[in-house]
Each structure stands twice: as C-alpha cells, then as structure tokens.
Design a protein around this motif. Structure first.
Motif, mmCIF file in Angstrom:
data_model
loop_
_atom_site.group_PDB
_atom_site.id
_atom_site.type_symbol
_atom_site.label_atom_id
_atom_site.label_comp_id
_atom_site.label_asym_id
_atom_site.label_seq_id
_atom_site.Cartn_x
_atom_site.Cartn_y
_atom_site.Cartn_z
ATOM 1 N N UNK A 6 0.801 -1.221 0.000
ATOM 2 C CA UNK A 6 0.000 0.000 0.000
ATOM 3 C C UNK A 6 0.837 1.275 0.000
ATOM 4 N N UNK A 7 2.111 1.173 0.334
ATOM 5 C CA UNK A 7 2.951 2.368 0.338
ATOM 6 C C UNK A 7 3.045 2.967 -1.062
ATOM 7 N N UNK A 8 3.063 4.285 -1.149
ATOM 8 C CA UNK A 8 3.061 4.984 -2.425
ATOM 9 C C UNK A 8 4.396 4.789 -3.152
ATOM 10 N N UNK A 67 -11.069 -1.479 4.315
ATOM 11 C CA UNK A 67 -10.865 -0.120 3.826
ATOM 12 C C UNK A 67 -9.398 0.284 3.837
ATOM 13 N N UNK A 68 -8.627 -0.351 4.702
ATOM 14 C CA UNK A 68 -7.198 -0.042 4.846
ATOM 15 C C UNK A 68 -6.485 -1.359 5.151
ATOM 16 N N UNK A 69 -6.325 -2.208 4.109
ATOM 17 C CA UNK A 69 -5.783 -3.566 4.318
ATOM 18 C C UNK A 69 -4.260 -3.589 4.510
ATOM 19 N N UNK A 111 -9.720 15.204 9.792
ATOM 20 C CA UNK A 111 -9.271 15.657 8.469
ATOM 21 C C UNK A 111 -7.752 15.593 8.353
ATOM 22 N N UNK A 112 -7.063 15.999 9.412
ATOM 23 C CA UNK A 112 -5.592 15.997 9.424
ATOM 24 C C UNK A 112 -5.042 14.582 9.264
ATOM 25 N N UNK A 113 -5.544 13.648 10.082
ATOM 26 C CA UNK A 113 -5.027 12.281 10.033
ATOM 27 C C UNK A 113 -5.360 11.595 8.715
ATOM 28 N N UNK A 114 -6.584 11.776 8.227
ATOM 29 C CA UNK A 114 -6.970 11.146 6.965
ATOM 30 C C UNK A 114 -6.127 11.672 5.810
ATOM 31 N N UNK A 115 -5.870 12.969 5.801
ATOM 32 C CA UNK A 115 -5.078 13.555 4.716
ATOM 33 C C UNK A 115 -3.678 12.962 4.682
ATOM 34 N N UNK A 116 -3.050 12.825 5.849
ATOM 35 C CA UNK A 116 -1.681 12.310 5.886
ATOM 36 C C UNK A 116 -1.623 10.822 5.518
ATOM 37 N N UNK A 117 -2.602 10.055 5.954
ATOM 38 C CA UNK A 117 -2.632 8.628 5.615
ATOM 39 C C UNK A 117 -2.907 8.438 4.128
ATOM 40 N N UNK A 118 -3.820 9.219 3.584
ATOM 41 C CA UNK A 118 -4.123 9.104 2.155
ATOM 42 C C UNK A 118 -2.929 9.478 1.287
ATOM 43 N N UNK A 119 -2.089 10.388 1.779
ATOM 44 C CA UNK A 119 -0.884 10.762 1.026
ATOM 45 C C UNK A 119 0.169 9.661 1.050
ATOM 46 N N UNK A 120 0.277 8.977 2.193
ATOM 47 C CA UNK A 120 1.331 7.983 2.352
ATOM 48 C C UNK A 120 1.002 6.666 1.659
ATOM 49 N N UNK A 150 -1.386 4.295 -1.128
ATOM 50 C CA UNK A 150 -2.092 4.428 -2.399
ATOM 51 C C UNK A 150 -3.452 3.731 -2.365
ATOM 52 N N UNK A 151 -4.378 4.285 -3.144
ATOM 53 C CA UNK A 151 -5.665 3.632 -3.363
ATOM 54 C C UNK A 151 -6.615 3.632 -2.190
ATOM 55 N N UNK A 152 -6.365 4.446 -1.179
ATOM 56 C CA UNK A 152 -7.233 4.416 -0.001
ATOM 57 C C UNK A 152 -8.409 5.377 -0.136
#
Length: 561
Positions: free
Chosen positions: A155-157, A267-269, A317-326, A328-330
């Motif tokens: 999952x890492x970008x 959702x986040x495997x 919002x802060x945590x979701x943004x950082x996780x979505x950046x790190x 892929x496909x989430x």
C-alpha cells in the motif's frame, strides 16, 4: 501468583470499612499506569499501600495511547539519548513479564524521496536505536530497498518510496496492562479502589500531609484515611492535585491531545505496522489489529474537559489527509471511520517549543508539605519511573527500608509464561478445551491475549454457566464479565466495554448485538436495579456515540454552508 488477584467490586463495602482503621505507608492518588506501577513497586518492597482513582482504573490517558510499548525512536531527533535508552530497554522487561500482553510488532519506517531523513540517516538512527536499547540480534533492524519494502507493504506509495528500515517495537493494550499491574500490586497487599475521589488533604500542626479525605463516588459516603506519604500520580490532573496542596508553587505543565482513528481492515488492508514521518516534525503510526486498522496520533494543545477529550473534525481531516498521502488507493473519508479515541498528555513546559517538540522527560516534585508528584513520562517507561518515585519516598519517609526494587523480575498477573512459545502452547490447550464446549477459536485467542493464564478462571466460570442453557459465545461473554467484576473492579458497562476489553475501539460494530447479554450479566452479578442499569447504559451510549460524533459535526457544517 497463579491465583486471580481479586480486586473485587463485591468487596467494596468491606474495603471502605477497613481503610479508615489503618495507617498506610503510602497513599497513591491516580489509577493509571503510573499510579499502578508505583503501587506495585511500593507494595513489593513491603510497604502498606492504598491507591485511589476518582474514575475507573486507566480511564484517562492510560487507556487512550497508541497502545504500543515503543522506544521513542523519534526522540533521537531531539538527542534525548537517555530517555530512548531507558524506554527501549524496558520493552524487553515488559515482554518478559507479560508475554501474552506485550508482543513484538515488526514495523516499517519508509524512506521517501526528498525527505529530511534518507537511507544513511535512517540507518544511522536505527543502528543507534539498537545499541541504546541493547536489542538482540533477531530483532535488530534491517534496511530494505524499494522492491523489498513494497513486498512487505504494497500500500505504500511507490512514487514517493525509496526503501525502508524494518525494526521491532512491541504492541500492547494499555488499559489491560494497567489492570494487570494493579492486580499484581494487589497480590502484594496493595488496596486499590476505583471511583474513589480525593476531597482534600489532611495536615498536622507542622503543615505536613498526614492523610486525606476520600469519597466513594458510587455511594457518596466520605472517609478519612491516614498515610505517612502521599504520591500524586494523576497525569493530566497532577497540577490540580498540587493546587489543592500548595496553590502558589506550581510547575509549568502543558496538556496536549493525541487522537487515533479506526477504520475497517477492508478499507485499509495494511499488512504490517508502518511508522512514518509527516510535515511539521510529527510521526504517525498505522497499525493493523483485530480486523481493523488504526492510526494516529495528533499532538495539539489542549484546554478542554480532561475527563472527556473530544475527537474534532479537524483532527480527523488531518489524520486522513496524511494517511491518504502515504498510502495508495485508499481515499479514506470521515464516513469510513468506525471508532476513535482521544487522550491527553501532560508535558513539562519548554518556552518557544511546539507540543511535538517538547521533551517527554519526567520530573518528580516534592512540596513543602511532603506531597510527592510525578509529571511527564511515557507508558513504556512507567516501571523505571515508578522505581525512582518509590526510591524518593523511601529516602524521605522510610530510610530504614533499603529493599531495592524487584519489579524487573515480577511476572504480571496472567503472565506466568516462560516465553512466547509457552503462550502459544497455553492457547492450544485452551482451544482443545474449547472444542468440547463449542467455543469459537478466535474468542479463546482473544481471552488469552487479554487475560493470559487467568483465562483458566474465565473458562471455569463458563463451564459453571453451562447449566443456564446459554449459547457458547454468550457463556464466554458472561463468564468474562463475572471475572472482571470479581477480579478487576468493574462496576459498570463502560468499565467492561471500554477499558477491560477495548470493544468500543476495536469491535464497536458488534456492541449493540451483545449489549442485552452484557446488561443481563451485570444485573445478575451486581443485583443492579433497573434505574441504575438504565443510567449505566445511557452513560455508555454517550461514549459509544462520541466515538464517531465528528461525523455529525461534518454533516452539520455541510448543511450550514
């Protein structure tokens, strides 16, 4: 120490009648991990100990952490080598003393393009980490290239990734760890009471503390107790307690809030835990656990209600943004979050520093009246800090007691295993027994993970309940409730569903289905009236809804716009 410790709610009346006729060597205020550690250390050195907690045990920060016993790798950035050395070495001690509850967790730290820490800086940091923590060869770090890293965590970008360091931390359940330390303290003679609030201190003519006035929060009755030494281990509430003693001489303490979010695994495997750097000097954990993935934490100034810190939509919002950046496909959204929690830390103020930059060091204060206060510190380092606090108490109040701390070698309640292999063997034997009674294998694994060798007491009670014609899963659930009431001071639905089991955080979607069976067990064992039970359910449902309250905030904001 094979027998259950027996901090029994059913004994509260008897316990309160006894504490007023004793003089305790030490009164510990605060039933989180720090207070629990102090109670165990002091009681194991032969001191008469009373510990009181105004809420439930571990109701504050000690059930709201990242649930890791970790060595503070990020503190190397601030050159806090002594702190890292202490807590990194403590991981192995806690793993040895509670191998069912403190387990190795391989963790990746990604190396990203154009990041402040590249391959060689990461390798140097992890090498120093291994040295400071005296890490044994099988758990020493490994450096991975991009291909190896993606094989371990796809999952890492890949566009940002260069490689990773792989090292070992330890995962736990903070609330359960606190409870097992308290139960172990009880086996050494400590008296531990939850829902017992300090009203005020009592003093002699020289203005030295001689005890305290306490109130049983469940009955409203007041009690006077005598104690030679009083220790304030209340974490975020420490300044408030100090103010009751000497309001004009307070250290500068600050509160910060840490938030964690939980999403379904589908959702986040995530295949394994990841520890990654984000802008602003913070690092986030993302950890798969029990069919979910959780991640955090924030580190922001906090001035709200210490008993009920809230997860705000901005935190989400802060945590979701950082996780979505790190990863892929989430494309994780607030609606994907199924639970959350917020905890409050207390830190020693440092001028000009942001919360994330303030040291996690600890300090021990002794007031003119003799009150000993411990502030700061970390979950991982609780045992060593407790040892230091008790050493101070002995030096000041009991110089004739020269017994050194032995907690490094004291097995915690439920932890009577030689090693991790013994935990697996015990689980196998429990599952063989479970097959005869049609208990789900995963339920037995959960019990062993939570209660260790004390699982035997739960299974014994489940066997007794067979005569009541309950289905196997309900029998196990009600037997677990019975065990926690009789041995872990559980008084309410919230105590059980939040702090003893973590169900609110990791199994929130299943709670409504089991709630009738939980209520039935409480009503039967504690002989609760319908009114009290209804109040308990209302109080729990408030916290149940608070775990996702930010979703309503987001909806309301959209409607207003």
């Amino acid at each position: 120490m094979n027998a259950p410790a027996g901090i029994s709610t059913l004994d509260r009346v008897k316990i309160f009648s006894e504490i007023t006729i004793k003089t305790f060597d030490i009164l510990v205020i605060g039933g989180g991990i720090m207070g629990a550690g102090i109670a165990l250390d002091a009681a194991s050195r032969g001191l008469r100990v009373l510990l009181v907690e105004k809420q439930d045990f571990a109701a504050g920060t000690s059930s709201r952490s990242t649930k890791l016993i970790h060595g503070g790798l990020r503190y190397l950035k601030n050159f806090e080598l002594g702190l890292v050395r202490t807590v990194a070495r403590e991981r192995k001690v806690l793993n040895r003393n509670a191998p069912h509850l403190v387990m190795p967790e391989p963790m990746l730290i990604p190396i990203l393009k154009n990041a402040s820490y590249g391959y060689w800086a990461t390798k140097a940091g992890l090498t120093l980490y291994d040295l400071l923590g005296n890490v044994e060869t099988p758990e020493r770090h490994r450096m991975l290239d991009k291909t190896q890293t993606l094989a371990q965590e796809p999952l890492l970008n890949p566009e940002k990734l260069q490689g990773a360091g792989c090292f070992v931390e330890y995962r736990t359940d903070d609330g359960r760890l606190t409870m097992e330390v308290l139960k172990t303290a009880h086996t050494f003679g400590a008296t531990c009471l939850n829902y017992c609030e300090l009203r005020h201190f009592t003093y002699n003519e020289e203005k030295r503390i001689t005890g305290a006035a306490l109130q049983d929060k469940l009955t409203g009755k007041n009690y006077q107790i005598k104690a030679t030494c009083v220790i304030n281990a209340t974490g975020p509430w420490s300044a408030k307690i100090m103010q009751q003693d000497q309001p004009e001489k307070l250290p500068e303490l600050v509160h910060t809030k840490g938030v964690h979010l939980v999403v379904p695994f589908e959702k986040f495997p995530l295949k394994q835990a990841v520890y990654f750097d984000i802008p602003g000097g913070r690092m986030l954990f993302a950890i798969p656990r029990q069919g979910v993935t959780y991640f955090g934490t924030t580190d922001t100034p906090f001035t709200g209600n210490l008993e009920k810190p809230r997860v705000e939509k901005e935190d989400v919002a802060y945590l979701l943004a950082e996780v979505n950046k790190m990863f892929t496909g989430l494309d994780l959204k607030p609606g994907d979050v199924i639970s959350s929690w917020a905890g409050v830390r207390v830190l020693l103020y440092e001028a000009g520093k942001k919360p994330s930059e303030i040291s996690r060091k600890d300090e021990i204060f002794i007031s003119a009246s003799g009150l000993i206060t411990v502030a700061g510190g970390k979950l991982t380092g609780y045992r060593k800090l407790a040892e230091q606090v008790v050493n101070k108490a002995l030096e000041k109040y009991f110089p004739e007691n020269r017994q050194p701390s032995g907690t490094a070698k004291i097995k915690l309640s439920g932890g009577d295993f030689e090693n991790a292999a013994a935990v697996k063997g015990f689980l196998k034997s429990c599952q063989e027994i479970g097959q005869l009674h049609k208990y789900p294998s995963e339920s037995l694994a959960y019990l062993v993970r939570n209660y260790g060798t004390n699982t035997k007491a739960v299974l014994k009670e489940a066997c007794r309940l067979k005569a009541e014609n309950l289905d196997p899963e309900t029998r196990l659930l009600q037997a677990e409730i019975c065990y926690t009431i009789q041995n872990e001071g559980v008084t309410s639905l919230s105590d059980f569903l939040i702090r003893r089991t973590g169900k609110l955080y990791f199994e929130r979607g299943q709670i409504i289905a089991i709630l009738p069976a939980v209520k039935a067990a409480f009503q039967k064992i504690l002989t609760l009236g319908n009114g009290i039970l209804a109040n308990q359910e209302s109080e729990f449902m408030e916290q149940f809804e608070a775990a996702v309250a930010f979703k309503n905030e987001s909806k309301n904001a959209m409607v207003s716009a």
